[in-house]
Design a protein around this motif. Structure first.
Motif, PDB file in Angstrom:
ATOM      1  N   PHE A  88      32.649  37.247  29.671  1.00 17.64           N
ATOM      2  CA  PHE A  88      32.335  38.583  30.169  1.00 17.64           C
ATOM      3  C   PHE A  88      31.573  38.548  31.494  1.00 17.64           C
ATOM      4  O   PHE A  88      31.757  39.413  32.343  1.00 17.64           O
ATOM      5  CB  PHE A  88      31.592  39.401  29.111  1.00 17.64           C
ATOM      6  CG  PHE A  88      32.498  39.831  27.994  1.00 17.64           C
ATOM      7  CD1 PHE A  88      33.552  40.704  28.239  1.00 17.64           C
ATOM      8  CD2 PHE A  88      32.330  39.342  26.721  1.00 17.64           C
ATOM      9  CE1 PHE A  88      34.414  41.086  27.228  1.00 17.64           C
ATOM     10  CE2 PHE A  88      33.192  39.715  25.705  1.00 17.64           C
ATOM     11  CZ  PHE A  88      34.235  40.587  25.955  1.00 17.64           C
ATOM     12  N   LEU A  89      30.743  37.540  31.681  1.00 20.53           N
ATOM     13  CA  LEU A  89      30.082  37.381  32.977  1.00 20.53           C
ATOM     14  C   LEU A  89      31.105  37.064  34.068  1.00 20.53           C
ATOM     15  O   LEU A  89      31.033  37.592  35.180  1.00 20.53           O
ATOM     16  CB  LEU A  89      29.010  36.295  32.914  1.00 20.53           C
ATOM     17  CG  LEU A  89      27.741  36.649  32.141  1.00 20.53           C
ATOM     18  CD1 LEU A  89      26.832  35.432  32.035  1.00 20.53           C
ATOM     19  CD2 LEU A  89      27.019  37.811  32.788  1.00 20.53           C
ATOM     20  N   LEU A  90      32.054  36.219  33.731  1.00 12.89           N
ATOM     21  CA  LEU A  90      33.124  35.897  34.675  1.00 12.89           C
ATOM     22  C   LEU A  90      33.966  37.142  34.968  1.00 12.89           C
ATOM     23  O   LEU A  90      34.320  37.409  36.125  1.00 12.89           O
ATOM     24  CB  LEU A  90      34.002  34.771  34.108  1.00 12.89           C
ATOM     25  CG  LEU A  90      35.077  34.217  35.028  1.00 12.89           C
ATOM     26  CD1 LEU A  90      34.449  33.621  36.277  1.00 12.89           C
ATOM     27  CD2 LEU A  90      35.896  33.166  34.301  1.00 12.89           C
ATOM     28  N   ALA A  91      34.273  37.929  33.932  1.00 13.19           N
ATOM     29  CA  ALA A  91      35.035  39.174  34.120  1.00 13.19           C
ATOM     30  C   ALA A  91      34.263  40.142  35.011  1.00 13.19           C
ATOM     31  O   ALA A  91      34.844  40.813  35.876  1.00 13.19           O
ATOM     32  CB  ALA A  91      35.337  39.822  32.769  1.00 13.19           C
ATOM     33  N   THR A  92      32.946  40.203  34.840  1.00 17.84           N
ATOM     34  CA  THR A  92      32.120  41.080  35.673  1.00 17.84           C
ATOM     35  C   THR A  92      32.164  40.631  37.130  1.00 17.84           C
ATOM     36  O   THR A  92      32.325  41.451  38.047  1.00 17.84           O
ATOM     37  CB  THR A  92      30.661  41.084  35.160  1.00 17.84           C
ATOM     38  OG1 THR A  92      30.659  41.545  33.801  1.00 17.84           O
ATOM     39  CG2 THR A  92      29.780  41.980  36.010  1.00 17.84           C
ATOM     40  N   ALA A  93      32.039  39.337  37.352  1.00 15.37           N
ATOM     41  CA  ALA A  93      32.080  38.812  38.721  1.00 15.37           C
ATOM     42  C   ALA A  93      33.434  39.107  39.366  1.00 15.37           C
ATOM     43  O   ALA A  93      33.508  39.519  40.532  1.00 15.37           O
ATOM     44  CB  ALA A  93      31.810  37.312  38.713  1.00 15.37           C
ATOM     45  N   ILE A  94      34.507  38.905  38.619  1.00 23.33           N
ATOM     46  CA  ILE A  94      35.848  39.174  39.153  1.00 23.33           C
ATOM     47  C   ILE A  94      36.006  40.666  39.443  1.00 23.33           C
ATOM     48  O   ILE A  94      36.563  41.049  40.484  1.00 23.33           O
ATOM     49  CB  ILE A  94      36.935  38.676  38.178  1.00 23.33           C
ATOM     50  CG1 ILE A  94      36.906  37.144  38.116  1.00 23.33           C
ATOM     51  CG2 ILE A  94      38.310  39.167  38.589  1.00 23.33           C
ATOM     52  CD1 ILE A  94      37.762  36.555  37.003  1.00 23.33           C
ATOM     53  N   ILE A 101      41.372  53.234  41.265  1.00 23.25           N
ATOM     54  CA  ILE A 101      41.957  51.893  41.268  1.00 23.25           C
ATOM     55  C   ILE A 101      40.920  50.871  40.826  1.00 23.25           C
ATOM     56  O   ILE A 101      41.215  49.971  40.032  1.00 23.25           O
ATOM     57  CB  ILE A 101      42.542  51.549  42.656  1.00 23.25           C
ATOM     58  CG1 ILE A 101      43.800  52.384  42.904  1.00 23.25           C
ATOM     59  CG2 ILE A 101      42.845  50.068  42.774  1.00 23.25           C
ATOM     60  CD1 ILE A 101      44.356  52.279  44.310  1.00 23.25           C
ATOM     61  N   CYS A 102      39.701  51.007  41.302  1.00 20.15           N
ATOM     62  CA  CYS A 102      38.625  50.084  40.941  1.00 20.15           C
ATOM     63  C   CYS A 102      38.350  50.160  39.435  1.00 20.15           C
ATOM     64  O   CYS A 102      38.232  49.123  38.773  1.00 20.15           O
ATOM     65  CB  CYS A 102      37.365  50.424  41.731  1.00 20.15           C
ATOM     66  SG  CYS A 102      36.034  49.258  41.484  1.00 20.15           S
ATOM     67  N   ILE A 103      38.265  51.362  38.900  1.00 21.08           N
ATOM     68  CA  ILE A 103      37.992  51.533  37.465  1.00 21.08           C
ATOM     69  C   ILE A 103      39.122  50.945  36.632  1.00 21.08           C
ATOM     70  O   ILE A 103      38.883  50.220  35.654  1.00 21.08           O
ATOM     71  CB  ILE A 103      37.775  53.030  37.131  1.00 21.08           C
ATOM     72  CG1 ILE A 103      36.445  53.499  37.725  1.00 21.08           C
ATOM     73  CG2 ILE A 103      37.813  53.280  35.629  1.00 21.08           C
ATOM     74  CD1 ILE A 103      36.244  55.002  37.699  1.00 21.08           C
ATOM     75  N   LEU A 104      40.363  51.224  37.009  1.00 20.72           N
ATOM     76  CA  LEU A 104      41.492  50.684  36.262  1.00 20.72           C
ATOM     77  C   LEU A 104      41.559  49.163  36.354  1.00 20.72           C
ATOM     78  O   LEU A 104      41.862  48.475  35.364  1.00 20.72           O
ATOM     79  CB  LEU A 104      42.805  51.304  36.758  1.00 20.72           C
ATOM     80  CG  LEU A 104      42.999  52.779  36.403  1.00 20.72           C
ATOM     81  CD1 LEU A 104      44.264  53.322  37.070  1.00 20.72           C
ATOM     82  CD2 LEU A 104      43.075  52.977  34.898  1.00 20.72           C
ATOM     83  N   SER A 105      41.255  48.624  37.518  1.00 23.11           N
ATOM     84  CA  SER A 105      41.241  47.165  37.687  1.00 23.11           C
ATOM     85  C   SER A 105      40.182  46.531  36.792  1.00 23.11           C
ATOM     86  O   SER A 105      40.439  45.526  36.124  1.00 23.11           O
ATOM     87  CB  SER A 105      40.961  46.785  39.139  1.00 23.11           C
ATOM     88  OG  SER A 105      41.965  47.265  39.981  1.00 23.11           O
ATOM     89  N   CYS A 106      39.006  47.128  36.782  1.00 24.25           N
ATOM     90  CA  CYS A 106      37.922  46.608  35.938  1.00 24.25           C
ATOM     91  C   CYS A 106      38.291  46.666  34.463  1.00 24.25           C
ATOM     92  O   CYS A 106      38.039  45.712  33.713  1.00 24.25           O
ATOM     93  CB  CYS A 106      36.628  47.387  36.182  1.00 24.25           C
ATOM     94  SG  CYS A 106      35.900  47.074  37.793  1.00 24.25           S
ATOM     95  N   ALA A 107      38.895  47.770  34.060  1.00 27.22           N
ATOM     96  CA  ALA A 107      39.316  47.893  32.659  1.00 27.22           C
ATOM     97  C   ALA A 107      40.322  46.800  32.308  1.00 27.22           C
ATOM     98  O   ALA A 107      40.233  46.164  31.242  1.00 27.22           O
ATOM     99  CB  ALA A 107      39.916  49.274  32.407  1.00 27.22           C
ATOM    100  N   GLY A 108      41.272  46.558  33.194  1.00 26.75           N
ATOM    101  CA  GLY A 108      42.267  45.500  32.958  1.00 26.75           C
ATOM    102  C   GLY A 108      41.631  44.121  32.884  1.00 26.75           C
ATOM    103  O   GLY A 108      41.987  43.296  32.032  1.00 26.75           O
ATOM    104  N   ILE A 109      40.677  43.862  33.760  1.00 29.07           N
ATOM    105  CA  ILE A 109      40.008  42.552  33.768  1.00 29.07           C
ATOM    106  C   ILE A 109      39.223  42.355  32.479  1.00 29.07           C
ATOM    107  O   ILE A 109      39.273  41.286  31.868  1.00 29.07           O
ATOM    108  CB  ILE A 109      39.095  42.436  35.018  1.00 29.07           C
ATOM    109  CG1 ILE A 109      39.960  42.343  36.274  1.00 29.07           C
ATOM    110  CG2 ILE A 109      38.170  41.231  34.905  1.00 29.07           C
ATOM    111  CD1 ILE A 109      39.198  42.530  37.576  1.00 29.07           C
ATOM    112  N   TYR A 110      38.495  43.390  32.032  1.00 22.62           N
ATOM    113  CA  TYR A 110      37.737  43.260  30.782  1.00 22.62           C
ATOM    114  C   TYR A 110      38.651  43.125  29.566  1.00 22.62           C
ATOM    115  O   TYR A 110      38.346  42.372  28.649  1.00 22.62           O
ATOM    116  CB  TYR A 110      36.763  44.426  30.613  1.00 22.62           C
ATOM    117  CG  TYR A 110      35.508  44.249  31.423  1.00 22.62           C
ATOM    118  CD1 TYR A 110      34.563  43.301  31.078  1.00 22.62           C
ATOM    119  CD2 TYR A 110      35.281  45.012  32.557  1.00 22.62           C
ATOM    120  CE1 TYR A 110      33.414  43.114  31.834  1.00 22.62           C
ATOM    121  CE2 TYR A 110      34.146  44.838  33.325  1.00 22.62           C
ATOM    122  CZ  TYR A 110      33.214  43.882  32.951  1.00 22.62           C
ATOM    123  OH  TYR A 110      32.093  43.710  33.704  1.00 22.62           O
TER     124      TYR A 110
END
Length: 157
Positions: A139-145, A96-105
């Motif tokens: 991308f920094l904002l996406a990383t923080a989110i 779930i974490c990996i998929l969420s991160c992929a979606g955010i990026y």
């Protein structure tokens, strides 16, 4: 089942090494080894401590019974099942974490592309954030989110 077998099975069911059990009982690892091999029997004081550590009665440790053997095996299986369930939850949480991160990026990439297309007509944003500053901020904002989402999800699991 003999007391030596019960001590061995209870120790393994509680995921303890001989050293860890010895520390809990203030005895040497060799004492635990001798108890488990049937060379010696624990003193009364240590039997009481064993029953406390393993949360069983002294009767259980001292009296042979087939029912006891079945209950230990059941307990071992239940613990293994709980461990498997924990592993499954961890794996699902990671997915779930990996998929969420992929979606955010992906969303960040889309936002950068949209802003770039819009700002080509209106250079306002590019004048404020020249070069790669705007995509870098996105991308920094996406990383923080992403970090926030993963940490929050792990707390809920």
């Amino acid at each position: 089942m003999e007391i030596s077998e019960k001590i061995l099975q209870l120790r393994k069911a509680n995921n303890l090494t001989q050293e860890e059990l010895a520390e809990k009982l203030n005895v040497s690892r060799q004492s635990i080894s001798k108890w488990e091999s049937g060379q010696t029997i624990p003193e009364l004081e240590k039997l009481i401590s064993l029953s406390s550590v393993f949360q069983v009665t002294t009767d259980y440790l001292l009296k042979p019974s087939e029912l006891d053997e079945l209950s230990i095996k059941t307990e071992i299986l239940e613990k293994k099942q709980q461990e498997l369930e924990k592993e499954s939850k961890k794996r699902k949480s990671s997915q779930i974490c990996i998929l969420s991160c992929a979606g955010i990026y992906l969303a960040a990439i889309v936002v950068v592309i949209l802003i770039r297309n819009i700002s080509q007509e209106n250079d306002f944003l590019w004048n404020i954030f020249p070069g790669i500053t705007l995509p870098l901020i996105a991308f920094l904002l996406a990383t923080a989110i992403s970090i926030w989402v993963c940490v929050r999800h792990k707390k809920n699991v």
